[in-house]
Design a protein around this motif. Structure first.
Motif, PDB file in Angstrom:
ATOM      1  N   THR A 353       0.860  -1.230   0.112  1.00 20.47           N
ATOM      2  CA  THR A 353      -0.057   0.047   0.010  1.00 20.47           C
ATOM      3  C   THR A 353       1.080   1.280   0.151  1.00 20.47           C
ATOM      4  O   THR A 353       0.510   2.477   0.021  1.00 20.47           O
ATOM      5  CB  THR A 353      -0.874  -0.134   1.343  1.00 20.47           C
ATOM      6  OG1 THR A 353      -0.254   0.098   2.255  1.00 20.47           O
ATOM      7  CG2 THR A 353      -1.882  -1.251   0.997  1.00 20.47           C
ATOM      8  N   LYS A 422      -5.372  -2.764  -1.212  1.00 19.59           N
ATOM      9  CA  LYS A 422      -5.988  -3.500  -0.139  1.00 19.59           C
ATOM     10  C   LYS A 422      -4.723  -4.170   0.774  1.00 19.59           C
ATOM     11  O   LYS A 422      -4.797  -4.356   2.093  1.00 19.59           O
ATOM     12  CB  LYS A 422      -6.704  -4.818  -0.396  1.00 19.59           C
ATOM     13  CG  LYS A 422      -8.185  -4.311  -1.204  1.00 19.59           C
ATOM     14  CD  LYS A 422      -8.894  -5.188  -1.573  1.00 19.59           C
ATOM     15  CE  LYS A 422      -9.899  -5.103  -2.652  1.00 19.59           C
ATOM     16  NZ  LYS A 422     -10.685  -6.106  -2.957  1.00 19.59           N
ATOM     17  N   GLU A 585     -12.041   6.071  10.395  1.00 22.38           N
ATOM     18  CA  GLU A 585     -11.508   4.915  10.041  1.00 22.38           C
ATOM     19  C   GLU A 585     -11.126   5.394   8.486  1.00 22.38           C
ATOM     20  O   GLU A 585     -10.191   5.142   7.946  1.00 22.38           O
ATOM     21  CB  GLU A 585     -12.263   3.784   9.877  1.00 22.38           C
ATOM     22  CG  GLU A 585     -11.487   2.357   9.443  1.00 22.38           C
ATOM     23  CD  GLU A 585     -12.399   1.110   9.401  1.00 22.38           C
ATOM     24  OE1 GLU A 585     -11.702   0.139   9.054  1.00 22.38           O
ATOM     25  OE2 GLU A 585     -13.580   1.307   9.843  1.00 22.38           O
ATOM     26  N   GLN A 588      -8.348   7.789   8.143  1.00 22.24           N
ATOM     27  CA  GLN A 588      -6.973   7.148   8.465  1.00 22.24           C
ATOM     28  C   GLN A 588      -6.706   6.114   6.977  1.00 22.24           C
ATOM     29  O   GLN A 588      -5.609   6.362   6.549  1.00 22.24           O
ATOM     30  CB  GLN A 588      -7.122   6.308   9.539  1.00 22.24           C
ATOM     31  CG  GLN A 588      -7.408   7.234  10.820  1.00 22.24           C
ATOM     32  CD  GLN A 588      -7.591   6.325  11.977  1.00 22.24           C
ATOM     33  OE1 GLN A 588      -8.036   5.197  11.819  1.00 22.24           O
ATOM     34  NE2 GLN A 588      -7.373   6.831  13.168  1.00 22.24           N
ATOM     35  N   LYS A 589      -7.690   5.569   6.500  1.00 22.89           N
ATOM     36  CA  LYS A 589      -7.426   4.813   5.448  1.00 22.89           C
ATOM     37  C   LYS A 589      -6.914   5.470   4.129  1.00 22.89           C
ATOM     38  O   LYS A 589      -6.097   5.016   3.333  1.00 22.89           O
ATOM     39  CB  LYS A 589      -8.627   3.848   5.199  1.00 22.89           C
ATOM     40  CG  LYS A 589      -8.806   2.650   6.266  1.00 22.89           C
ATOM     41  CD  LYS A 589      -7.466   1.571   6.584  1.00 22.89           C
ATOM     42  CE  LYS A 589      -7.724   0.511   7.467  1.00 22.89           C
ATOM     43  NZ  LYS A 589      -9.070  -0.155   7.200  1.00 22.89           N
ATOM     44  N   LYS A 592      -3.829   6.839   4.572  1.00 24.44           N
ATOM     45  CA  LYS A 592      -2.644   6.095   4.248  1.00 24.44           C
ATOM     46  C   LYS A 592      -2.345   5.748   2.907  1.00 24.44           C
ATOM     47  O   LYS A 592      -1.131   5.581   2.239  1.00 24.44           O
ATOM     48  CB  LYS A 592      -2.896   4.653   5.019  1.00 24.44           C
ATOM     49  CG  LYS A 592      -1.757   3.789   4.775  1.00 24.44           C
ATOM     50  CD  LYS A 592      -2.123   2.484   5.598  1.00 24.44           C
ATOM     51  CE  LYS A 592      -0.959   1.228   5.276  1.00 24.44           C
ATOM     52  NZ  LYS A 592      -1.525   0.019   5.657  1.00 24.44           N
ATOM     53  N   ILE A 604     -11.013   0.409  -1.110  1.00 22.07           N
ATOM     54  CA  ILE A 604     -10.246   0.459   0.235  1.00 22.07           C
ATOM     55  C   ILE A 604     -10.829  -0.166   1.017  1.00 22.07           C
ATOM     56  O   ILE A 604     -12.163   0.117   1.459  1.00 22.07           O
ATOM     57  CB  ILE A 604      -9.794   1.823   0.572  1.00 22.07           C
ATOM     58  CG1 ILE A 604      -8.881   2.195  -0.576  1.00 22.07           C
ATOM     59  CG2 ILE A 604      -8.805   1.908   1.859  1.00 22.07           C
ATOM     60  CD1 ILE A 604      -8.375   3.809  -0.544  1.00 22.07           C
ATOM     61  N   THR A 605     -10.548  -1.403   1.812  1.00 21.08           N
ATOM     62  CA  THR A 605     -10.955  -1.595   2.950  1.00 21.08           C
ATOM     63  C   THR A 605     -11.270  -0.764   3.881  1.00 21.08           C
ATOM     64  O   THR A 605     -10.117   0.123   4.516  1.00 21.08           O
ATOM     65  CB  THR A 605     -10.253  -2.809   3.702  1.00 21.08           C
ATOM     66  OG1 THR A 605      -9.915  -3.757   2.447  1.00 21.08           O
ATOM     67  CG2 THR A 605     -10.708  -3.567   4.486  1.00 21.08           C
ATOM     68  N   GLY A 606     -12.386  -0.433   4.674  1.00 23.25           N
ATOM     69  CA  GLY A 606     -12.690   0.164   5.648  1.00 23.25           C
ATOM     70  C   GLY A 606     -13.301   1.505   5.054  1.00 23.25           C
ATOM     71  O   GLY A 606     -13.683   2.571   5.621  1.00 23.25           O
TER      72      GLY A 606
END
Length: 626
Positions: A353, A422, A585, A588-589, A592, A604-606
């Protein structure tokens, strides 16, 4: 004292399957390229299974070839058996898998690299990456050389900080006893690159002379050969094939394994790395699938001029004496002798990632990464990333837009998008189920999907491109012709009866009949008196495109929706913490991953659909302000 070596446009660290494709791509695009390897004899080495392709992996090889890569051409020259898998299902999951002559594959690829203009191979270990203000400047080798470069591509495979495990014995080495690359990790950590430990493994190799093949089922290759490269036809590469063999484990095998689980590094807690879910060791199979009383074991030749046989399905890290005991319980292997003992291997890889979709690191300009170092498994996944990294190295130097294949265009796009968006907590293996548009992403049409892009990138020659355009023209012309053909009951009913298909009482369109489940373009050929003489690969495309037209159109509508999301670009400077309505969340994701567009963000997970709606509103507000 350090000495200054030559400079290059592109430096590739590693000459495995990713490194070879990366180096060839950048060199063929006119960039002076140096590829470093810990051992010249390990170029394109196949340290594990002796095959290329398989379910979904065959799609990747076809796509690499469609873009102008080398893997398909190389295996067409060096295969010893060829089989098309999943032919009992639809064409979306047909997958070509071939047995390779491992030695010939490596030597032939090495020869290609050695004779490619702008490409130079150096046997030396890279121990340091040089950057200045977040920009790549070069590398330092173990021998003290300082090499300046505009781009560096890391393709270390399973060599970085590698160690091999066989029971209680731990060896600090890379695959096949070759040198482990130990020093580079600290340099990468200094650059802020997050590292993981992953694990893979391999079975023993046994002496062909000690195998009783009469107790096994013969697995022959296909009579009609399907090449991996679109530049070849079956007549170009047909050869006498070498058989493989099928046998099975049994309860005695399983009991030996259960009694010795405590001696397996995997179950003794010695192994730190995470192994691949979809290619488990035999001890892992026995534990996870305890209800099964047997497991398949394929005995496969490693080459035409060797007695080494690969025991597919028996990957293990148990002690050598235990391996010999369990192997000799298998029908046909009662007297087998080991030539190489099986082992597990741990190695360093990264959190993918940290990469852009171009495979460039987000925090270091000019540093790219490809292959198992990115957390993937398999030769094909590595090579697919390698060619993309190599192309993008050239694009970066020329200050051009990155070369991206999205999820609707190829399995390569699915692979890279999954890794970058991911990440992965275990070695990532490509599977057809990962591709949401797999009816469109068939291996048979990889050239129709990607050769135009390969030509635009500069890897497809004018001659090959002209042949490709002629192929497209022939397919389109034949589909138009078939759609106009109307068959009378007199012409059609004898063939319909033959295939137990409902007879017609009035004229019926040929394309309409082709779409019947029990019929196709080939079965109806006796009814079509005006059919032109066409190559088999043209006929196959015509059949698939007509027969599955309705499904293809529906999936194209889905792709159009997907494209709309991909076209909504997210600014690089966006501050997600200041967008009201986003969940913590999601902020943050998104911060990142730094997605490149709205579609990328949605995977993206989340990040929820509600978060995507918030981003959509935010983008609209930006456009109004502009």
């Amino acid at each position: 004292m350090n000495y200054r070596g030559e400079s290059a446009d592109v430096i590739v660290i590693g000459a495995g399957h990713a490194g070879c494709e990366a180096a060839l791509a950048s060199a063929r695009l006119g960039k002076k390229t140096m590829v470093f390897t810990v051992n010249m004899d390990s170029i394109a080495m196949m340290p594990c299974n002796p095959n290329i392709g398989g379910s979904s992996k065959g799609h990747l090889v076809k796509e690499i070839d469609a873009l102008g890569g080398e893997m398909g051409r190389n295996i067409d020259k060096t295969y010893i058996q060829s089989r098309m898998l999943n032919t009992g299902k639809g064409p979306a999951v047909y997958s070509l898998r071939v047995q390779a002559d491992k030695s010939a594959y490596s030597k032939t690829m090495k020869h290609t690299l050695e004779n490619t203009e702008n490409l130079y191979i150096i046997q030396d270990e890279i121990v340091k990456i040089i950057t200045q203000d977040g920009v790549i400047k070069g590398v330092v080798s173990e021998n003290g050389g300082i090499y300046e470069a505009k781009v560096v591509i890391i393709a270390t495979g399973t060599y970085l900080n590698a160690r091999c495990l066989c029971g209680e014995v731990i060896t600090e080495s890379g695959p096949n006893g070759l040198k482990s690359a130990k020093a580079l990790r600290s340099s990468l950590e200094e650059l802020g690159i997050k590292m993981y430990r992953f694990k893979t493994g391999t079975p023993a190799r046994i002496d062909k002379r000690t195998v009783d093949f009469s107790k096994m089922a013969v697995q022959d290759g296909d009579e009609k050969i399907t090449p991996f490269s679109f530049e070849n036809e079956d007549k170009d590469i047909s050869r006498e094939q070498i058989p493989c063999y099928l046998t099975y484990t049994n309860e005695e095998t399983h009991e030996i394994i259960r009694k010795n689980l405590s001696r397996s590094p995997l179950y003794a807690g010695v192994i730190e790395g995470t192994g691949t879910r979809y290619c488990p060791s035999i001890e892992d199979k026995i534990v996870r699938f305890s209800d099964k009383d047997r497991h398949q074991v394929f005995v496969e030749p490693e080459g035409e001029f060797t007695n080494e046989m690969y025991v597919q399905g028996m990957s293990t890290s148990l002690p050598e004496e235990v391996q010999k005991q369990m192997y000799r319980t298998i029908p046909g292997l009662e007297n087998c002798r080991f030539m190489r003992t099986g082992y597990a291997i741990e190695y360093d890889c990264i959190d993918a990632t940290m990469l852009k979709l171009s495979l460039e690191f987000k925090n270091i300009k000019g540093l790219f990464s490809a292959g198992q170092f990115n957390g993937s498994s398999g030769y094909e996944e590595a090579a697919a990333q390698g060619i993309i990294a190599g192309i993008n190295a050239s694009m970066y130097i020329d200050d051009k837009e990155p070369f991206i294949i999205d999820r609707s265009e190829g399995y390569i796009g699915v692979l890279i998008d999954d890794l970058v968006t991911k990440g992965t907590q275990e070695p990532y293996r490509m599977m057809t189920s990962r591709a949401e548009y797999r009816l469109l992403l068939r291996q048979d049409n990889a050239d129709l999907r990607l050769t135009e892009k390969g030509y635009q990138a500069g890897l497809i020659s004018e001659e090959r491109y002209a042949k490709f355009l002629r192929k497209k023209e022939l397919i389109e012309e034949e589909i138009k012709r078939v759609n106009k053909v109307v068959l009378s009951p007199e012409n059609a009913n004898s063939v319909l009866r033959l295939y137990k298909s409902t007879e017609i009482s009035t004229g019926a369109g040929l394309s309409e009949l082709i779409r019947r489940p029990e019929l196709d373009y080939f079965k109806l050929s006796p009814t079509d008196t005006g059919r032109p003489q066409l190559p088999s690969y043209i006929q196959e495309q015509v059949n698939i495109q007509i027969k599955y037209e309705g499904y293809i159109k529906r999936q194209m509508l889905q792709v159009n929706q997907f494209k709309k999301m991909e076209e909504k670009l997210l600014p690089e400077t966006i501050d997600y913490s200041k967008i009201s309505g986003l969940r913590i969340e999601a902020r943050q994701k998104l911060d990142k991953i730094r997605p490149e567009n709205l579609g990328h963000a949605s995977r993206i997970t989340g990040v929820s659909p509600a978060d995507i709606s918030v981003l959509l509103v935010y983008l609209k507000s930006l456009s109004r302000e502009a």
